[in-house]
Structures are given as structure tokens and as C-alpha cells.
Design an enzyme around this catalytic site. Structure first.
Site, PDB file in Angstrom:
ATOM      1  N   GLY A  24     -48.239   3.784 -31.107  1.00  0.00           N
ATOM      2  CA  GLY A  24     -47.519   3.970 -32.352  1.00  0.00           C
ATOM      3  C   GLY A  24     -46.230   4.713 -32.127  1.00  0.00           C
ATOM      4  O   GLY A  24     -45.756   4.850 -30.991  1.00  0.00           O
ATOM      5  N   ASP A 137     -53.205  11.043 -45.533  1.00  0.00           N
ATOM      6  CA  ASP A 137     -52.929   9.664 -45.091  1.00  0.00           C
ATOM      7  C   ASP A 137     -54.219   8.850 -45.025  1.00  0.00           C
ATOM      8  O   ASP A 137     -54.435   8.086 -44.088  1.00  0.00           O
ATOM      9  CB  ASP A 137     -52.226   9.665 -43.733  1.00  0.00           C
ATOM     10  CG  ASP A 137     -51.531   8.319 -43.448  1.00  0.00           C
ATOM     11  OD1 ASP A 137     -51.283   7.559 -44.413  1.00  0.00           O
ATOM     12  OD2 ASP A 137     -51.250   8.034 -42.280  1.00  0.00           O
TER      13      ASP A 137
END
Length: 546
Positions: A24, A137
Site C-alpha cells: 500500500g 477506518d
């Protein structure tokens, strides 16, 4: 999961690396083996961002959060190195698919399974909140469907009560579609924001669709703030609980304890036949081989890859076939983005386009040579243009309805003429500048891209409509010089869908068939500059697709 590459280290700290689990914005995650033979997920921050104070602070905070939260619903911290590069942390490895992967492959879950999962995740949030931590999140990709129940992962932007947020000014933490309205509008992310994300996550689990549709981040965020969540087809009692969790007012949302009570769970999630059918109990890698090998992959080992869902082909929930288990780890994105402000007019006026206050840059003067245009325009705006057919049947039959708002920029020349004609499965779109042929010399180039937008938001995989208004820019044509036939008086013509594609985040997808979404389609003409993100509307029209 994939094999190690030549650039990958053989070891991180005392852990032998076995495979790549994911990557990521912040770095790479590996499957590793501890000295005692335990499988671990090792997250390593990228060298090029180790000097970024905010990224490093976020990484260290994640390690401290995982260390502090000792819960049955989180992966425990095994080891970490946070003093000097390379910075890394190792958590216990949890085999099982993410909720996002499972639903993408198999479709929406039955209501009873959703209630059991709802209750388990609410209990997990309550456990995390008890440590004074908000996740910030929660989303389907951050829920692993483990053998003993779901686990929450990726605490990269989690923070304790009273801590200062690390996001940049004007940006919101979290993921579009799962971030609470108050966070998008600049308030802090408290426990109620996690409940909002929980409701949005369960909406996705129940429907198999993004809770607030698809599109660029700003478009999705706008819907989360101003529009209802998509629970079409969900069992009414479950839909009501989801809607309560995603109430726009955080004070109106239930707490985790109330969510658990309203789910009315009376048996274990792992006894649910659907949950068992997800392959949550299977191992994602041949552990019996890896535990006995040295650094690197064992000879002859072929990594297990996550299955790619095929649009329109989802296995039914009636089948007990176990889905292949995949290795899932914390995502590493530094997702942060701006929410475009509401126009305040609600659904009645359907708003004013962003360009009104963003004021797209004025065009080059007619006396100066124009730069070559961008190859396409980026679908990075919320569009509030809606073509509305005339109430006069004769006018409507000729496509002479009107758009709800005016254009941002005055087109060149005496008069811009446009037209649309639906014929079978295609639409012919025409445009020209009237009287341009009377000019003694060819006017300077003026590049125009045409955007065609369906009435409803579309599933990017199937092209089928979601039950919500489409506020994306839409499928656009390659920019053309509107004076391309200046001396003939002829119209420039384009055909939808052949000449159109949607461009979002560097990816293009072709226009969908008209039959996918019958109704009132909108056509907007944009003046395009040399930057794909710089364009302004000059005209709007539309047509009806049967």
C-alpha cells in the site's frame, strides 16, 4: 499473496520472510515465520517515506495501538522495531478472507448471518472503545473472517481519546463511503463515527453493493453527508438497524451495546452455515511446508492467489461450498481527501455544479494559439447537471427538454448548436459553432469533450444501476476541436457508447449500453485544456433512453 521478489529481504528482524501478503501507500506486508515457528504478518514502512514525520508518527501510533488493545477481536502485536530504519511491526497472522473479498466473490449475505456478524463486530468495537481507542477506518477490507469470528485490522489512523489527528488540513481520515458525515465536515472521529462505519460495512455485507455508490471520493462523500444509504432489498428489520447506525446526527446513533441487543443473537457466529461456507477455517498457505523451510519460499511452492470475482457470476448462499481462504493483512494507504461542500438546496433544486465556485480557468484568448488538449478528462468532479425532459410530449420526443442549471463558461462564436438522436442501441451527438464557416481564417482551436451520464449510479463491475442519482461526470469522449469543420458548416458527430469511456483514477471503462438504465440521460459539453482535471461546462442537453 505472491512469491518474494529479488528486491525483498530474506529476513526482517528475527523473522524469516516467506511471501508477500500485500502492499500500500506506506509499505509492504510479508508473511513471516518467527524463530519459534509462529506465522506472523510483518509490515515494513517504505524507505522513501521514513523521513516523512506524519507517516512515521502514524506507523508508530499503529504499533502502540495494537500493543495497547488486547482484544479477541484484534491481531496481537508480536514484535516491532520503531527506533531506527527499517521500521516494521509484526502481528499474529490470521488466516481467512476479508469481509470485502468474501462478499465480492459470493454476493450479499443472508439477513440472519448479517445479524450475527453485526453483533460480533459491535462487540469488537466495544472492546476497542473500552481501551479509549477509536478505529476510524472500519470497512469490509479491514474485517477478517477468522476461525473464531471476525477480527479488526489496520489501526493505522486509530487514535486515543484526546489525541491530535495527523491528517492534513482540509482532509478527512477514513475511507469514502464508510467515513461519518461529521468527520467529513471537519469534526473529530469519536465512537459514534465507528458506529456509522459499522452500519455502512453491514450495508455492504447485506447488499453486496457500496453503501453510498461508486465514483470519485468527493462524490461518494457527498452522498454520505446528504443522501440515504443504499439498503434496497434488505430485510426491513436489518435495514432499520443499519439506517439507525448511519444516522446523519451522531447523537442519534445507537451504541455498540444497543446494536448487539437489537441483533437478538442467540447462537455462535461460527455455527452459522453461511459463515462456515466462507472458508474462514481454511489455511491460506501450506503451513506444514513453510514451518520447516529456511528463509524464502519452499521449493516448488506456488503462492495462493485471491480469486478475482467475475461480474454477474456469484455463487449462491445455498451452496455449502467453502470459499478459498486468502491471506489478509492491514491495508497501508494514506487515504485522505476533501469533501466538496453541499450547495444547500437539497434534492429539490439538485444543486449547483462544483465549477460555480471552483470557477474553471478561463479559456485562452482567441488570438493566442491553444495548447494541445488532454487526451481525456478525469472524472474528478461531482456533477449536478440533470437534463429534464419537457412536459410537452412533442418537445420531449425531439429531446428539447432543459438542464436544471446553466453552463459555467460561455462557448465561443455566435451560437453553439448541439443535438442528440437516439437510434436503437446508440446515440448520435452533434455539435458545431454556427456561422463559423463565414470566418475568413480558421479560428484558434477550441477543444470540447462531451460527457454522457446515465440517470443512476452504476456498478463499475456489472454496469447495472444502483437506486440513487448519478452525480459522476460520466462517460466522456476524446476532446475534439469544435472548429474541426469550420469552413463547411457541418456538424462534428460522436456516437455513444462507441466513442465514450469513463476515466477515474487513471483507469478507463467503456460506456454501458443504454438499456442498462432506461430513463433521462444527461449530456454535458466541456471545454478542455491541457490538464485532464481542468475543464468547464459550456452547454447541457440530454435524451431519453427506452
Amino acid at each position: 499473496m505472491e512469491a518474494l521478489r529479488d528486491v525483498d529481504p530474506a529476513r526482517i528482524g528475527a523473522h524469516a520472510l516467506l511471501a508477500r501478503l500485500g502492499a500500500g501507500g506506506m509499505g509492504q506486508v510479508y508473511l513471516g515465520r518467527s524463530p519459534g515457528g509462529r506465522l506472523v504478518a510483518v509490515k515494513v514502512i517504505r524507505d522513501e517515506i521514513t523521513g516523512h514525520p506524519e507517516a512515521l508518527a502514524r506507523f508508530r501510533r499503529e504499533a502502540e495501538t495494537v500493543r495497547a488493545v488486547r482484544s479477541a477481536y484484534t491481531a496481537n502485536l508480536i514484535d516491532a522495531s520503531l527506533a531506527a530504519p527499517p521500521f516494521w511491526l509484526a502481528t499474529e497472522y490470521v488466516a481467512g478472507p476479508t469481509l470485502g473479498h468474501a462478499v465480492a466473490e459470493r454476493g450479499g449475505l443472508p439477513a440472519d448471518t448479517c445479524r450475527r456478524l453485526f453483533a460480533a463486530l459491535a462487540e469488537g468495537l466495544a472492546s476497542v472503545h473500552a481501551y479509549g481507542v477509536t478505529h476510524r477506518d472500519l470497512k469490509p477490507q479491514n474485517v477478517i473472517l477468522g476461525a473464531q469470528g471476525p477480527q479488526l485490522i489496520d489501526f493505522g489512523i486509530a487514535r486515543g481519546v484526546g489525541e491530535t489527528a495527523l491528517t492534513q488540513d482540509g482532509q478527512a481520515p477514513g475511507t469514502p463511503g464508510y467515513t461519518a458525515p461529521e468527520v467529513l465536515l471537519g469534526a473529530g472521529a469519536g465512537a459514534a463515527a465507528d458506529v456509522f462505519a459499522l452500519g455502512a460495512t453491514l450495508a455492504y455485507a447485506a447488499t453486496g453493493r457500496p453503501p453510498f455508490g461508486t465514483g470519485v471520493a468527493a462524490t461518494v462523500g457527498y452522498r454520505a453527508v446528504h443522501e440515504p444509504i443504499d439498503v434496497a432489498g434488505v430485510e426491513p428489520g436489518l435495514a432499520a438497524l443499519i439506517e439507525a447506525c448511519v444516522a446523519k446526527d451522531p447523537a442519534a446513533r445507537p451504541g455498540p451495546a444497543e446494536v448487539i441487543a437489537r441483533c437478538g443473537v442467540r447462537d455462535a457466529l461460527i455455527d452459522d452455515p453461511v459463515y462456515l461456507g466462507l472458508g474462514a477455517l481454511g489455511e491460506a498457505v501450506p503451513v506444514h511446508e513453510m514451518r520447516t523451510q529456511g528463509p524464502g519460499l519452499p521449493p516448488g511452492y506456488t503462492p495462493t492467489h485471491a480469486a478475482v470475482p467475475v461480474p454477474g457470476r456469484r455463487a449462491g448462499w445455498g451452496s455449502p461450498r467453502a470459499a478459498a481462504s486468502v491471506a489478509v493483512v492491514a491495508t497501508l494507504s494514506l487515504a485522505a481527501w476533501m469533501l466538496l461542500p453541499s450547495d444547500g438546496k437539497g434534492e429539490e433544486g439538485r444543486g449547483q455544479d462544483r465549477g460555480k465556485d471552483a470557477a474553471a480557468a478561463p479559456s485562452a484568448s482567441q488570438g493566442a494559439a491553444a495548447k494541445p488538449p488532454a487526451e481525456f478528462i478525469e472524472g474528478n468532479q461531482i456533477s449536478h447537471y440533470f437534463w429534464l425532459p419537457s412536459t410537452d410530449p412533442e418537445r420531449a420526443a425531439h429531446g428539447t427538454g432543459a438542464c436544471n442549471i446553466g453552463a459555467e463558461q460561455k462557448p465561443p462564436g455566435a451560437d453553439l448548436q448541439v443535438g442528440t438522436e437516439v437510434s436503437g442501441k446508440s446515440v448520435t451527438i452533434r455539435m458545431r459553432v454556427k456561422y463559423a464557416e463565414n470566418s475568413q481564417t480558421k479560428p484558434d482551436p477550441y477543444y470540447v469533450s462531451v460527457a454522457v451520464r446515465s440517470p443512476h449510479d452504476l456498478d463499475p463491475q456489472t454496469g447495472q444501476p444502483f437506486p440513487m442519482d448519478n452525480r459522476a461526470v460520466g462517460f466522456t469522449s476524446k476532446p475534439v476541436d469544435i472548429y474541426g469543420k469550420w469552413n463547411t458548416g457541418e456538424f462534428l458527430t460522436l456516437r455513444y457508447p462507441e466513442d465514450f469511456a469513463e476515466h477515474v483514477n487513471g483507469k478507463a471503462r467503456p460506456g454501458v449500453p443504454l438499456a442498462n438504465d432506461p430513463g433521462d440521460w444527461t449530456v454535458v459539453f466541456y471545454h478542455v485544456e491541457d490538464d485532464p482535471a481542468k475543464y468547464a461546462s459550456i452547454h447541457c442537453t440530454g435524451f431519453q433512453a427506452a
